[in-house]
Design a protein around this motif. Structure first.
Motif, PDB file in Angstrom:
ATOM      1  N   LEU A  44       0.905  -1.243  -0.162  1.00 43.07           N
ATOM      2  CA  LEU A  44      -0.139  -0.083  -0.227  1.00 43.07           C
ATOM      3  C   LEU A  44       0.758   1.388  -0.072  1.00 43.07           C
ATOM      4  O   LEU A  44       0.460   2.392  -0.752  1.00 43.07           O
ATOM      5  N   PHE A  45       1.871   1.311   0.809  1.00 45.00           N
ATOM      6  CA  PHE A  45       2.779   2.371   0.763  1.00 45.00           C
ATOM      7  C   PHE A  45       3.822   2.327   0.136  1.00 45.00           C
ATOM      8  O   PHE A  45       4.903   3.100   0.194  1.00 45.00           O
ATOM      9  N   LEU A  46       4.128   1.432  -1.080  1.00 45.50           N
ATOM     10  CA  LEU A  46       5.277   1.439  -1.828  1.00 45.50           C
ATOM     11  C   LEU A  46       5.155   2.295  -2.941  1.00 45.50           C
ATOM     12  O   LEU A  46       4.115   2.720  -3.529  1.00 45.50           O
ATOM     13  N   ARG A  75       3.831   7.653   2.853  1.00 43.16           N
ATOM     14  CA  ARG A  75       4.934   7.664   3.879  1.00 43.16           C
ATOM     15  C   ARG A  75       4.709   7.765   5.348  1.00 43.16           C
ATOM     16  O   ARG A  75       5.205   7.208   6.167  1.00 43.16           O
ATOM     17  N   LYS A  76       4.299   9.178   5.490  1.00 44.21           N
ATOM     18  CA  LYS A  76       4.056   9.465   6.880  1.00 44.21           C
ATOM     19  C   LYS A  76       2.900   8.550   7.513  1.00 44.21           C
ATOM     20  O   LYS A  76       2.986   8.129   8.627  1.00 44.21           O
ATOM     21  N   ALA A  77       1.956   8.045   6.530  1.00 49.43           N
ATOM     22  CA  ALA A  77       0.923   7.122   7.271  1.00 49.43           C
ATOM     23  C   ALA A  77       1.445   5.691   7.500  1.00 49.43           C
ATOM     24  O   ALA A  77       1.187   5.216   8.395  1.00 49.43           O
ATOM     25  N   ILE A 123       3.363   6.490  10.893  1.00 45.91           N
ATOM     26  CA  ILE A 123       2.571   6.288  12.015  1.00 45.91           C
ATOM     27  C   ILE A 123       1.824   4.818  12.221  1.00 45.91           C
ATOM     28  O   ILE A 123       1.906   4.315  13.493  1.00 45.91           O
ATOM     29  N   LEU A 124       1.547   4.083  11.335  1.00 43.59           N
ATOM     30  CA  LEU A 124       1.331   2.792  11.293  1.00 43.59           C
ATOM     31  C   LEU A 124       2.335   1.656  12.022  1.00 43.59           C
ATOM     32  O   LEU A 124       2.021   1.013  12.601  1.00 43.59           O
ATOM     33  N   THR A 125       3.501   1.929  11.559  1.00 43.91           N
ATOM     34  CA  THR A 125       4.662   1.240  12.358  1.00 43.91           C
ATOM     35  C   THR A 125       4.662   1.636  13.675  1.00 43.91           C
ATOM     36  O   THR A 125       4.793   0.506  14.610  1.00 43.91           O
TER      37      THR A 125
END
Length: 312
Positions: A130-132, A141-143, A146-148
């Motif tokens: 999803l963030f690739l 990338r900021k999301a 935050i998810l990490t």
């Protein structure tokens, strides 16, 4: 720990059906659920084994989530119990409603249970794609950062919750604690009496297993395999005569393949050098598995197209 957690022995003849479940039974239920999910997924992927490799890879998280939702629909949603819990006579009780009477999970609890289990598994597997291919300063990338952070906090909370479970014996997962559900027995549990014959049989099999573990390393498996192979070999091979298909000199007598660096031990059969060397090192009394000839001098041989053996 047992007094605080609820893992009490069955002292009464007819305990309450809402008595707390043993810690080991709760953990066994999760193991059974995981094994069932793997079994369903393996059976599903076998339906596509003759298709193009990698066909399911792009949508694998979604397919797994769909199968997990199907399991949830016919287990937790219908009976307030997972498959593993049903096998162990366990089901979820709604602890948000006070009282000793059994209360099944409410519909919101069931839907939140699916979201926190199936949805969390899907998001964990799909987050990388999803963030690739996004810029470093993009919102994606900021999301992801935050998810990490949220994932790390969730793991810490799950660890603390598991330590509380070991102490108190309730809510082994953070999802159960957040939703206010607790596993209880579906039916009253009788006293756990162990039959003397059952105990005697278990001790007998345990002693027999220890005897086999001690005996097997003493058995020369190489020689036993060669003897059995020679016993059931064709008579033409036992006589050491040339067969009609001439396979005795075009196939290794050990691995059955075209001999690599062919060598002979004095009989009419050939061996790969490495097959012969490994077997003679493992068994100093190595015999030919085709004709039971004792290993003599190891000599290299040359195989021509006409399958004639010529010592080099």
């Amino acid at each position: 720990m047992a007094g605080a957690g609820g893992d009490k022995p069955f002292a009464k003849a007819s305990p309450s059906p809402l008595s707390r479940v043993l810690r080991i039974s709760q953990l066994d239920a999760f193991e059974l659920d995981g094994a069932l999910e793997q079994l369903v997924w393996s059976q599903f992927t076998q339906c596509f084994q003759h298709f193009k490799p990698g066909l399911l890879t792009p949508v694998e998280p979604e397919l797994k989530a769909l199968l997990q939702l199907l399991l949830w629909r016919f287990t937790v949603y219908s009976n307030s119990a997972t498959v593993g819990q049903s096998l162990l006579n366990i089901r979820y009780k709604n602890t948000l409603i006070p009282g000793e009477k059994y209360r099944p999970m409410s519909r919101p609890q069931k839907f939140w249970f699916a979201l926190l289990t199936v949805g969390e598994n899907w998001l964990r597997e799909r987050s990388n794609s999803l963030f690739l291919n996004h810029p470093a300063e993009s919102n994606a990338r900021k999301a992801r950062k935050i998810l990490t952070i949220l994932t790390g906090l969730t793991k810490v909370a799950s660890l603390v919750n598991f330590l509380l479970f070991l102490q108190r014996g309730t809510c082994p997962t953070l999802t159960e604690r957040l939703l206010g559900v607790q596993p209880v027995f579906s039916r009253p549990q009788g006293p756990r009496d162990i039959n003397f014959q059952f105990l005697n049989r278990e001790l007998l099999w345990h002693g027999f297993a220890e005897f086999l573990i001690f005996l097997l390393p003493l058995v020369n498996m190489w020689k036993l395999k060669a003897s059995v192979t020679a016993l059931f070999s064709p008579l033409t091979d036992l006589r050491g005569t040339k067969g009609s298909d001439d396979t005795y000199c075009t196939e290794c007598a050990v691995c059955g393949e075209w001999p690599t660096m062919p060598h002979s031990i004095g009989c009419n059969h050939v061996f790969c050098y490495y097959c012969l060397k490994s077997h003679t090192i493992a068994d100093v009394c190595f015999t030919c598995p085709k004709c039971a000839t004792k290993a003599g001098t190891i000599e290299p041989v040359r195989i021509h197209i006409g399958t004639d053996l010529h010592p080099s």
